[in-house]
Design a protein around this motif. Structure first.
Motif, PDB file in Angstrom:
ATOM      1  N   ASP A  99     -10.148  10.933  -8.921  1.00 15.32           N
ATOM      2  CA  ASP A  99     -10.057   9.479  -8.717  1.00 15.32           C
ATOM      3  C   ASP A  99      -9.050   8.846  -9.674  1.00 15.32           C
ATOM      4  O   ASP A  99      -8.288   7.951  -9.301  1.00 15.32           O
ATOM      5  N   ARG A 100      -9.067   9.298 -10.917  1.00 17.37           N
ATOM      6  CA  ARG A 100      -8.119   8.746 -11.893  1.00 17.37           C
ATOM      7  C   ARG A 100      -6.686   9.093 -11.503  1.00 17.37           C
ATOM      8  O   ARG A 100      -5.787   8.256 -11.600  1.00 17.37           O
ATOM      9  N   TYR A 101      -6.478  10.319 -11.053  1.00 16.22           N
ATOM     10  CA  TYR A 101      -5.141  10.721 -10.610  1.00 16.22           C
ATOM     11  C   TYR A 101      -4.713   9.887  -9.409  1.00 16.22           C
ATOM     12  O   TYR A 101      -3.559   9.444  -9.317  1.00 16.22           O
ATOM     13  N   ALA A 102      -5.659   9.660  -8.468  1.00 20.84           N
ATOM     14  CA  ALA A 102      -5.339   8.854  -7.290  1.00 20.84           C
ATOM     15  C   ALA A 102      -4.984   7.435  -7.687  1.00 20.84           C
ATOM     16  O   ALA A 102      -4.076   6.824  -7.106  1.00 20.84           O
ATOM     17  N   ALA A 103      -5.692   6.888  -8.666  1.00 14.21           N
ATOM     18  CA  ALA A 103      -5.389   5.529  -9.129  1.00 14.21           C
ATOM     19  C   ALA A 103      -3.993   5.463  -9.742  1.00 14.21           C
ATOM     20  O   ALA A 103      -3.241   4.516  -9.506  1.00 14.21           O
ATOM     21  N   ASP A 104      -3.627   6.487 -10.533  1.00 15.75           N
ATOM     22  CA  ASP A 104      -2.279   6.522 -11.114  1.00 15.75           C
ATOM     23  C   ASP A 104      -1.233   6.689 -10.017  1.00 15.75           C
ATOM     24  O   ASP A 104      -0.157   6.081 -10.081  1.00 15.75           O
ATOM     25  N   ALA A 105      -1.536   7.536  -9.022  1.00 14.11           N
ATOM     26  CA  ALA A 105      -0.602   7.730  -7.911  1.00 14.11           C
ATOM     27  C   ALA A 105      -0.406   6.430  -7.142  1.00 14.11           C
ATOM     28  O   ALA A 105       0.709   6.108  -6.709  1.00 14.11           O
ATOM     29  N   PHE A 106      -1.479   5.667  -6.981  1.00 17.79           N
ATOM     30  CA  PHE A 106      -1.372   4.379  -6.296  1.00 17.79           C
ATOM     31  C   PHE A 106      -0.449   3.437  -7.070  1.00 17.79           C
ATOM     32  O   PHE A 106       0.427   2.791  -6.484  1.00 17.79           O
ATOM     33  N   GLN A 107      -0.649   3.359  -8.390  1.00 22.26           N
ATOM     34  CA  GLN A 107       0.189   2.474  -9.200  1.00 22.26           C
ATOM     35  C   GLN A 107       1.650   2.912  -9.155  1.00 22.26           C
ATOM     36  O   GLN A 107       2.565   2.073  -9.079  1.00 22.26           O
ATOM     37  N   LEU A 108       1.874   4.205  -9.191  1.00 25.53           N
ATOM     38  CA  LEU A 108       3.228   4.728  -9.143  1.00 25.53           C
ATOM     39  C   LEU A 108       3.897   4.380  -7.821  1.00 25.53           C
ATOM     40  O   LEU A 108       5.042   3.931  -7.779  1.00 25.53           O
ATOM     41  N   MET A 109       3.169   4.600  -6.710  1.00 29.90           N
ATOM     42  CA  MET A 109       3.724   4.309  -5.392  1.00 29.90           C
ATOM     43  C   MET A 109       3.904   2.810  -5.192  1.00 29.90           C
ATOM     44  O   MET A 109       4.925   2.349  -4.676  1.00 29.90           O
TER      45      MET A 109
END
Length: 492
Positions: free
Chosen positions: A86-96
């Protein structure tokens, strides 16, 4: 002999009632319910730089922590650790999101006005597989003659495994990263030609920025979802040249898709395989950030939800039912995996293709000849150092190392340098924010303090199955609370 009756003890209840449970629970909540936390032992303090004394918070507590703490494992795979995924997905969302809408992470809001595309590149066919083809809301029969349910385990499996090209499947997958790199090179070349520029001068007039994510299909092969953006020469902060339009970018993507090929190393028979993308390519423009829908009736993509869409695939590995979550150590290990025969055969093929071969100087006839072999007459072989084996033709692909990934060797989420921020920067931003929170609570500035931060790893994972189950419950509760919070924010 009569064995004594064991007491019926509820071990979960006993763990909850233990004296250290509250302290343990607080530490697990700090890592959001990580299932494989790293246990650290050490000390953290904020001291006055002049006197060396530990500072005190407003409530009288010293600004220090000592003893044992937990650190999240950081595993991206949801099947391994939902909390860290979930944390990785949240970072990926912010990056995208930063690269799509701008306004954060050093990317200006004007980036949403640039030519942008959402592109899907697929793999070619290596043999017919069972599928479920929808047509106007109705399912068409598979080529096997049956109608497959949406969750039918046969979907993605070869119709005739004996004719399926497993060698081509594995080698294409191993070259998919190189195929993407070649595709971006071709794309820059086509854009330069359309603008009347040379390949060398293209970087002085424009820059190609992208972020891509790999998704495994049910047949065990990946395809790429990519956000492609045309910037000025300095990246997101620079204005796209006047000739750079969405239509021009889309035409260049289609041309590069059709023209991109990669050759494999020579096979044992001297044959060289040429790999290309599949015939299916999806190229759709992305609208500005004020759009409320993911896709309209014209097939145009908005960036309101596209970041969540891409972030979801960034956390998907090969999945629980497709392959393994950890590297394969032997061919026998493949047989014990809980997966389909099709995916096992992909891994067997990858393992066999990555095997070393017999040294041609020691064993000119192939395998060792028990009745009399040339290796018996050689005092020392300079080629194999008397080992009898040399690296195979596909040694550079590291197929055995990536067997658990079905021979896919790339990153699931990657981007060009100028697209937006980085995962490292996001982590550093969190650390800085937490440090500033501590300084604000202490009422001091960073120049007047010294931070003592020393930790040693003592173990990995929870100590008992009960702790792991309780941590999983904490992770699920944290996830649901976060979903509810985001749902309320969107409603407001």
């Amino acid at each position: 002999m009569v064995l004594p009756a064991l007491p019926n003890v509820d071990r979960m209840k006993r763990r909850i009632q233990s004296p250290d449970y509250r302290d343990w629970r607080r530490k697990v909540e700090d890592v959001y319910g990580c299932l494989h936390p790293v246990r650290l032992s050490g000390l953290w303090q904020i001291t006055d730089k002049t006197t060396g004394q530990v500072l005190t918070r407003s409530d009288g507590r010293p600004a220090e922590t000592s003893g044992h703490i937990l650190s999240p494992c950081g595993n991206r795979r949801e099947s391994v650790c939902p909390a860290c995924s979930d944390r990785y997905a949240a970072d990926a969302f912010q990056l995208m999101r930063a690269g799509l809408s701008g306004g954060s992470k050093g990317v200006p809001v004007t980036v949403s006005d640039k030519p942008r595309l959402f592109v899907t590149l697929t793999a070619p066919s290596f043999g017919p597989v069972h599928n479920r083809r929808p047509n106007n809301g109705k399912a068409l029969p598979c080529r096997c003659g049956r109608y497959h349910h949406e969750h039918d385990p046969l979907i993605g499996q070869p119709v005739d495994p004996s004719t399926y090209d497993y060698t081509g499947h594995v080698l294409w997958q191993a070259h998919s990263g190189k195929l993407w790199n070649r595709f971006t090179q071709k794309l820059r070349r086509y854009l330069a030609r359309a603008a009347g520029l040379t390949d060398r001068n293209f970087k002085d007039h424009a820059r190609l920025s992208y972020a891509k994510v790999a998704e495994f299909q049910r047949r065990g092969i990946i395809h790429f979802h990519a956000v492609i953006r045309l910037d000025g020469p300095d990246g997101a902060v620079d204005t796209t040249p006047a000739w750079g339009t969405v239509e021009l970018l889309a035409d260049a993507v289609r041309a590069a898709h059709a023209d991109t090929t990669v050759d494999s190393p020579e096979l044992d028979d001297g044959q060289v395989l040429t790999f290309a993308w599949g015939d299916q390519v999806d190229v759709r423009p992305i609208r500005p950030a004020d759009a409320r829908r993911f896709e309209d009736e014209h097939g145009t993509i908005s960036d309101d939800r596209i970041s969540s869409y891409v972030a979801k695939y960034a956390t998907k590995g090969t999945g629980k039912s497709e392959a393994a979550d950890r590297p394969i150590r032997s061919r026998t290990q493949i047989e014990y995996l809980r997966t389909t025969e099709h995916h096992k055969q992909i891994m067997r093929t990858a393992w066999d293709l990555g095997a070393p071969v017999a040294c041609p100087d020691c064993h000119p006839d192939g395998e060792h000849q028990a009745g009399g072999c040339a290796c018996a007459t050689i005092d020392h072989c300079a080629r194999c150092d008397n080992g009898g084996l040399i690296p195979g033709p596909f040694d550079e692909l590291n197929l055995r190392r990536w067997t658990h990934m079905l021979a896919f060797r790339g990153h699931f989420l990657s981007k060009s340098r100028a697209y937006s921020t980085t995962f490292k920067q996001l982590r550093e931003d969190r650390q800085i924010w937490r440090f500033e929170q501590n300084l604000a609570e202490l009422g001091v500035d960073a120049d007047s303090v010294a931070v003592v931060n020393h930790w040693d790893m003592t173990s990995v994972g929870h100590r008992t199955a009960e702790e792991r189950e309780l941590a999983a419950a904490i992770a699920e509760r944290t996830r649901q609370a976060r979903k509810q919070k985001y749902a309320n924010e969107r409603t407001d």
